[in-house]
Design an enzyme around this catalytic site. Structure first.
Site, PDB file in Angstrom:
ATOM      1  N   ASP A  30     -15.032  -2.911   2.717  1.00 49.36           N
ATOM      2  CA  ASP A  30     -14.295  -3.939   1.987  1.00 49.36           C
ATOM      3  C   ASP A  30     -15.162  -4.566   0.898  1.00 49.36           C
ATOM      4  OD1 ASP A  30     -12.131  -5.578   1.405  1.00 49.36           O
ATOM      5  OD2 ASP A  30     -12.735  -7.117   2.842  1.00 49.36           O
ATOM      6  N   ASN A  78      -1.926   0.305   2.065  1.00 50.97           N
ATOM      7  CA  ASN A  78      -2.439   0.388   0.692  1.00 50.97           C
ATOM      8  C   ASN A  78      -1.437   0.986  -0.292  1.00 50.97           C
ATOM      9  OD1 ASN A  78      -5.913   1.074   1.621  1.00 50.97           O
ATOM     10  ND2 ASN A  78      -4.873  -0.869   1.231  1.00 50.97           N
TER      11      ASN A  78
END
EC number: 2.5.1.-
Length: 259
Positions: A30, A78
């Site tokens: 991340d 996503n």
């Protein structure tokens, strides 16, 4: 999980200090977007820098007693990102395989991709199949990429697969327990993760390895993913090594005091 050998046989379930055996480390990579924003760059350049961080981390993991490294490359959620960013993320997987597959294969790395194959374009599906086929006989180290993956989706797919076996008369509802169920997960060929790391300072697991993380140790690091590498991984593993894994039991010292 079914018994495994080689690099996958990396951890036991006896309580006590975290084992010195080979580990299964899983990483939520991340911080690419924030890394790019801090530098006034488009998000795509953050993702590209993240690929370089992955290369460094894979190489470093092999020298840090890690047997399996699972990384969260693309989640089922996503798809909601802007189409251009989704296209870039798909392209990065393809570029990584095309640039590094032979090097990984020669280094004894086995590449596995977990997650749904449905919805992926034919060229991405072909790249995934090629990477798995080329490295299928390797056993020095396992690189497992979670791509088009979600923990809830994986559990749902596993439940559906078992239900279909019942419908075909190949199983009974009474056959279902934790051990039989997990054989239907996309992660079935790997042991549960010992350590789950999330970079960027965020403190959540974001639908990653939900079934598998039941007894994993969690480490959250403030470093953004494009800045990650062997030193940050070593720090996470050192923190893990200092913990007492109890698996629902009590520490040996506590037992002695109680006695």
């Amino acid at each position: 999980m079914p018994a495994t050998t080689g690099p996958q046989d990396v951890s036991g379930r006896a309580g006590g200090p975290a084992s010195t055996e080979r580990l299964h480390v899983a990483i939520i990579m991340d911080g690419n977007g924030r890394w790019a924003k801090q530098r006034g760059m488009p998000r795509v350049l953050g993702h590209r820098a993240g690929v370089n961080a992955l290369k460094r981390t894979v190489e470093g993991a092999q020298s840090q007693n890690v047997g399996v490294l699972t990384v969260f490359g693309f989640s089922t959620e996503n798809w909601s990102r802007p189409p251009q960013e989704v296209s870039e993320l798909m392209g990065l997987l393809k570029a990584y395989v095309e640039s590094d597959l032979e090097r990984l294969a020669k280094a004894g790395v086995r590449v596995r991709i977990i997650g749904r194959r449905t919805g992926l374009s034919p060229d991405i599906a072909e790249v995934i199949e090629r990477a798995e086929r080329r490295t299928a006989q390797n056993s020095e180290f396992v690189l497992q990429v979670a791509f088009n993956y979600g923990g809830q989706a994986d559990i749902t797919d596993a439940a559906r697969a078992f239900a279909e076996r019942v419908e075909r008369g190949e199983a009974k509802a009474s056959d279902l327990n934790e051990k039989t169920f997990e054989q239907f997960l996309s992660t079935a060929s790997a042991p549960p993760p010992d350590l789950i790391v999330r970079t960027s300072g965020e403190r959540r697991i974001s639908n990653f390895l939900l079934w598998d993380c039941a007894y994993a140790e969690l480490v959250f690091q403030d470093v953004l993913w494009p800045d990650y590498g062997p030193e940050a991984l070593a720090a996470a593993i050192a923190e893990y090594r200092g913990r007492d894994r109890r698996y629902g039991g009590v520490a040996a010292d506590d037992v002695a005091v109680a006695g």
